[in-house]
Design a protein around this motif. Structure first.
Motif, PDB file in Angstrom:
ATOM      1  N   GLN A  94      -3.214  -9.308 -14.442  1.00  0.00           N
ATOM      2  CA  GLN A  94      -2.947  -8.801 -13.098  1.00  0.00           C
ATOM      3  C   GLN A  94      -4.125  -7.989 -12.581  1.00  0.00           C
ATOM      4  O   GLN A  94      -4.495  -8.088 -11.407  1.00  0.00           O
ATOM      5  CB  GLN A  94      -1.683  -7.955 -13.105  1.00  0.00           C
ATOM      6  CG  GLN A  94      -1.231  -7.518 -11.705  1.00  0.00           C
ATOM      7  CD  GLN A  94       0.042  -6.701 -11.752  1.00  0.00           C
ATOM      8  OE1 GLN A  94       0.632  -6.485 -12.816  1.00  0.00           O
ATOM      9  NE2 GLN A  94       0.481  -6.228 -10.598  1.00  0.00           N
ATOM     10  N   ALA A  95      -4.731  -7.185 -13.464  1.00  0.00           N
ATOM     11  CA  ALA A  95      -5.900  -6.391 -13.061  1.00  0.00           C
ATOM     12  C   ALA A  95      -7.039  -7.305 -12.622  1.00  0.00           C
ATOM     13  O   ALA A  95      -7.693  -7.051 -11.599  1.00  0.00           O
ATOM     14  CB  ALA A  95      -6.348  -5.494 -14.212  1.00  0.00           C
ATOM     15  N   MET A 145      -6.303  -8.699  -9.125  1.00  0.00           N
ATOM     16  CA  MET A 145      -6.476  -7.703  -8.068  1.00  0.00           C
ATOM     17  C   MET A 145      -7.955  -7.410  -7.830  1.00  0.00           C
ATOM     18  O   MET A 145      -8.399  -7.280  -6.686  1.00  0.00           O
ATOM     19  CB  MET A 145      -5.729  -6.422  -8.439  1.00  0.00           C
ATOM     20  CG  MET A 145      -4.226  -6.551  -8.461  1.00  0.00           C
ATOM     21  SD  MET A 145      -3.392  -4.988  -8.813  1.00  0.00           S
ATOM     22  CE  MET A 145      -3.784  -4.067  -7.306  1.00  0.00           C
ATOM     23  N   LEU A 146      -8.727  -7.317  -8.901  1.00  0.00           N
ATOM     24  CA  LEU A 146     -10.155  -7.043  -8.768  1.00  0.00           C
ATOM     25  C   LEU A 146     -10.878  -8.204  -8.091  1.00  0.00           C
ATOM     26  O   LEU A 146     -11.785  -7.987  -7.284  1.00  0.00           O
ATOM     27  CB  LEU A 146     -10.750  -6.764 -10.150  1.00  0.00           C
ATOM     28  CG  LEU A 146     -10.342  -5.419 -10.762  1.00  0.00           C
ATOM     29  CD1 LEU A 146     -10.555  -5.424 -12.262  1.00  0.00           C
ATOM     30  CD2 LEU A 146     -11.123  -4.277 -10.114  1.00  0.00           C
ATOM     31  N   GLN A 183      -2.999   2.355 -11.793  1.00  0.00           N
ATOM     32  CA  GLN A 183      -2.463   2.744 -10.487  1.00  0.00           C
ATOM     33  C   GLN A 183      -1.064   3.339 -10.578  1.00  0.00           C
ATOM     34  O   GLN A 183      -0.694   4.218  -9.804  1.00  0.00           O
ATOM     35  CB  GLN A 183      -2.482   1.556  -9.530  1.00  0.00           C
ATOM     36  CG  GLN A 183      -1.707   0.346 -10.002  1.00  0.00           C
ATOM     37  CD  GLN A 183      -1.978  -0.883  -9.156  1.00  0.00           C
ATOM     38  OE1 GLN A 183      -1.339  -1.085  -8.124  1.00  0.00           O
ATOM     39  NE2 GLN A 183      -2.916  -1.714  -9.573  1.00  0.00           N
ATOM     40  N   TRP A 229     -15.013 -11.158 -11.488  1.00  0.00           N
ATOM     41  CA  TRP A 229     -14.056 -10.482 -12.356  1.00  0.00           C
ATOM     42  C   TRP A 229     -13.244 -11.521 -13.128  1.00  0.00           C
ATOM     43  O   TRP A 229     -12.825 -12.530 -12.577  1.00  0.00           O
ATOM     44  CB  TRP A 229     -13.122  -9.599 -11.553  1.00  0.00           C
ATOM     45  CG  TRP A 229     -13.763  -8.331 -11.071  1.00  0.00           C
ATOM     46  CD1 TRP A 229     -14.216  -8.054  -9.818  1.00  0.00           C
ATOM     47  CD2 TRP A 229     -14.012  -7.165 -11.862  1.00  0.00           C
ATOM     48  NE1 TRP A 229     -14.745  -6.780  -9.774  1.00  0.00           N
ATOM     49  CE2 TRP A 229     -14.632  -6.216 -11.014  1.00  0.00           C
ATOM     50  CE3 TRP A 229     -13.784  -6.833 -13.200  1.00  0.00           C
ATOM     51  CZ2 TRP A 229     -15.013  -4.959 -11.456  1.00  0.00           C
ATOM     52  CZ3 TRP A 229     -14.171  -5.576 -13.651  1.00  0.00           C
ATOM     53  CH2 TRP A 229     -14.773  -4.655 -12.781  1.00  0.00           C
ATOM     54  N   LEU A 282      -8.157   0.925  -3.408  1.00  0.00           N
ATOM     55  CA  LEU A 282      -7.319  -0.276  -3.352  1.00  0.00           C
ATOM     56  C   LEU A 282      -6.904  -0.645  -1.935  1.00  0.00           C
ATOM     57  O   LEU A 282      -6.170  -1.617  -1.749  1.00  0.00           O
ATOM     58  CB  LEU A 282      -6.039  -0.066  -4.194  1.00  0.00           C
ATOM     59  CG  LEU A 282      -6.214   0.453  -5.612  1.00  0.00           C
ATOM     60  CD1 LEU A 282      -4.853   0.513  -6.312  1.00  0.00           C
ATOM     61  CD2 LEU A 282      -7.182  -0.402  -6.409  1.00  0.00           C
ATOM     62  N   LEU A 336     -10.290  -7.815  -4.489  1.00  0.00           N
ATOM     63  CA  LEU A 336     -11.073  -6.723  -3.919  1.00  0.00           C
ATOM     64  C   LEU A 336     -12.558  -7.062  -3.820  1.00  0.00           C
ATOM     65  O   LEU A 336     -13.220  -6.690  -2.852  1.00  0.00           O
ATOM     66  CB  LEU A 336     -10.904  -5.465  -4.779  1.00  0.00           C
ATOM     67  CG  LEU A 336      -9.605  -4.684  -4.623  1.00  0.00           C
ATOM     68  CD1 LEU A 336      -9.421  -3.706  -5.780  1.00  0.00           C
ATOM     69  CD2 LEU A 336      -9.595  -3.931  -3.298  1.00  0.00           C
ATOM     70  N   VAL A 353      -7.366   0.403 -10.767  1.00  0.00           N
ATOM     71  CA  VAL A 353      -6.485  -0.766 -10.719  1.00  0.00           C
ATOM     72  C   VAL A 353      -5.565  -0.782 -11.943  1.00  0.00           C
ATOM     73  O   VAL A 353      -4.349  -0.931 -11.828  1.00  0.00           O
ATOM     74  CB  VAL A 353      -7.324  -2.069 -10.654  1.00  0.00           C
ATOM     75  CG1 VAL A 353      -6.441  -3.288 -10.898  1.00  0.00           C
ATOM     76  CG2 VAL A 353      -8.013  -2.192  -9.304  1.00  0.00           C
ATOM     77  N   ARG A 380       0.850  -1.195   0.000  1.00  0.00           N
ATOM     78  CA  ARG A 380       0.000   0.000   0.000  1.00  0.00           C
ATOM     79  C   ARG A 380       0.883   1.241   0.000  1.00  0.00           C
ATOM     80  O   ARG A 380       1.983   1.241   0.546  1.00  0.00           O
ATOM     81  CB  ARG A 380      -0.894   0.026   1.248  1.00  0.00           C
ATOM     82  CG  ARG A 380      -1.960  -1.033   1.288  1.00  0.00           C
ATOM     83  CD  ARG A 380      -2.665  -1.030   2.633  1.00  0.00           C
ATOM     84  NE  ARG A 380      -3.360   0.225   2.887  1.00  0.00           N
ATOM     85  CZ  ARG A 380      -3.874   0.557   4.081  1.00  0.00           C
ATOM     86  NH1 ARG A 380      -3.756  -0.265   5.100  1.00  0.00           N
ATOM     87  NH2 ARG A 380      -4.499   1.698   4.227  1.00  0.00           N
ATOM     88  N   ILE A 398      -6.741  -4.266  -0.440  1.00  0.00           N
ATOM     89  CA  ILE A 398      -5.905  -5.349  -1.007  1.00  0.00           C
ATOM     90  C   ILE A 398      -4.807  -5.728  -0.014  1.00  0.00           C
ATOM     91  O   ILE A 398      -4.162  -4.852   0.513  1.00  0.00           O
ATOM     92  CB  ILE A 398      -5.273  -4.892  -2.343  1.00  0.00           C
ATOM     93  CG1 ILE A 398      -6.365  -4.706  -3.398  1.00  0.00           C
ATOM     94  CG2 ILE A 398      -4.269  -5.939  -2.832  1.00  0.00           C
ATOM     95  CD1 ILE A 398      -5.851  -4.261  -4.737  1.00  0.00           C
ATOM     96  N   LEU A 454     -13.348   1.629 -10.432  1.00  0.00           N
ATOM     97  CA  LEU A 454     -12.487   0.691  -9.718  1.00  0.00           C
ATOM     98  C   LEU A 454     -11.526   0.011 -10.684  1.00  0.00           C
ATOM     99  O   LEU A 454     -10.316  -0.067 -10.430  1.00  0.00           O
ATOM    100  CB  LEU A 454     -13.334  -0.345  -8.984  1.00  0.00           C
ATOM    101  CG  LEU A 454     -12.548  -1.461  -8.276  1.00  0.00           C
ATOM    102  CD1 LEU A 454     -11.627  -0.892  -7.203  1.00  0.00           C
ATOM    103  CD2 LEU A 454     -13.506  -2.487  -7.677  1.00  0.00           C
TER     104      LEU A 454
END
Length: 250
Positions: free
Chosen positions: A174-175, A178-179, A158, A188, A247, A182, A155, A113, A250, A151
Motif C-alpha cells: 500500500q505504501a 501511495m508513493l 500515517q 517507487w 500527502l 505522489l 506514508v 484527506r 493524493i 515522505l
C-alpha cells in the motif's frame, strides 16, 4: 524539512491560554470568559482557516469558546471532527471541554484527506515543566531523514500521525502504491520501500535505539520492527502531525 508543530510545546504563557495552529494559520488567545475562535474553510468568515482548498470542509466548521473555566470545542459544520482516542464530535452535539496540554483534531475532507487543527492549552505552570533552573537542558533527539525517507515514513506511519487508537504501519504494498501516486516519476516499488525503511532502522539502531533489529524482538516479528521505528520517530518529534501535509496531493 521540519514543520512547525504544537506537539513540541509552546512558549510560556498565562494559565489556560490556548494556541491553535493549522497549515495556514495560527492564533493565541487568553482565558477571557466568552472568547470565541471560529475555524473553517472560508478565511473571510473565521479566525483560523483550515482546509481552505477542500470544499468538503465547511466554511465555518467549528468554534472554540472559553466559558466556565474551560475551553470548549463545538462542531458547526457538516462533517464530524475526530479527536484523540477515537473520539468523534458530530454536528449539533454538545460542546466538549478540552484538556490542558496538546490536543490534535482532524476534519475528514475529500478523498480521505484529513485536515489537522492543533491545540495547546497552557496549564497552571504556564505550559512549562516545573522549574529546574540549574538543570542541564535536554532536547528530544530528532533523527535526520532525507526528503524521500521522510515522505516514505509519513506514508508508512500515517495512522500514528492521525492519532488512531491502535495504529499500525500500512503495508509495504500500500505504501508503494501511495508513493507512486505522489511521485509518478520516482520509481517507487515494494523493494525500494523495504530497503529504505531497513536502512533507517539500521542507522537508528547503530545510534542506540533498541527494538529495530530482528534479533532484538524475537519471533514472530510481524510489524514490530516498523512499529518500534515509527514510535521512536514520533516520540522524538522527528515526525509530527503537520508532516501529513506531504500527502495532500493524493
Amino acid at each position: 524539512m521540519t514543520r512547525e508543530s504544537l506537539a513540541r510545546g509552546v512558549p510560556p504563557a498565562a494559565a489556560s491560554t490556548v494556541v491553535a495552529l493549522t497549515v495556514t494559520g495560527r492564533i493565541t488567545a487568553g482565558p477571557v470568559e466568552g472568547r470565541t475562535i471560529r475555524f473553517g474553510r472560508n478565511r473571510t468568515e473565521v479566525d483560523l482557516p483550515v482546509g481552505e482548498t477542500d470544499p468538503r470542509v465547511s466554511r465555518r466548521h467549528g468554534l472554540l469558546v472559553r466559558r466556565e473555566s474551560h475551553w470548549w470545542v463545538s462542531n458547526t459544520g457538516r462533517l464530524p471532527i475526530r479527536l484523540p482516542k477515537a473520539n468523534w464530535l458530530f454536528p449539533g452535539e454538545e460542546p466538549i471541554p478540552l484538556p490542558t496540554g496538546y490536543t490534535p483534531m482532524f476534519i475528514r475532507g475529500s478523498r480521505d484527506r484529513e485536515h489537522l487543527l492543533e491545540l495547546y492549552i497552557s496549564g497552571e505552570d504556564g505550559g512549562q515543566p516545573a522549574a529546574r533552573h540549574d538543570a542541564v537542558t535536554h532536547q528530544p533527539r530528532q533523527w535526520p531523514l532525507t526528503p524521500d525517507e521522510r515522505l516514505l515514513l509519513v506514508v508508512l506511519g500515517q495512522r500514528y500521525l492521525f492519532h488512531d487508537a491502535n495504529p499500525q504501519p500500512i503495508s509495504r504494498q500500500q505504501a508503494a502504491l501511495m508513493l507512486a501516486e505522489l511521485q509518478p516519476e520516482a520509481n517507487w516499488s515494494v523493494k525500494r520501500v523495504e530497503h529504505m525503511v531497513s536502512d533507517v532502522r539500521v542507522r537508528l539502531s547503530a545510534a542506540g535505539v533498541h527494538g529495530l533489529l530482528r534479533e532484538e524482538v524475537g519471533e514472530p516479528v510481524g510489524n514490530t520492527l516498523n512499529d518500534n521505528l515509527l514510535r521512536e520517530l514520533i516520540l522524538s518529534t522527528t515526525l509530527v502531525p503537520p508532516d501529513l501535509s506531504l500527502l495532500d496531493s493524493i
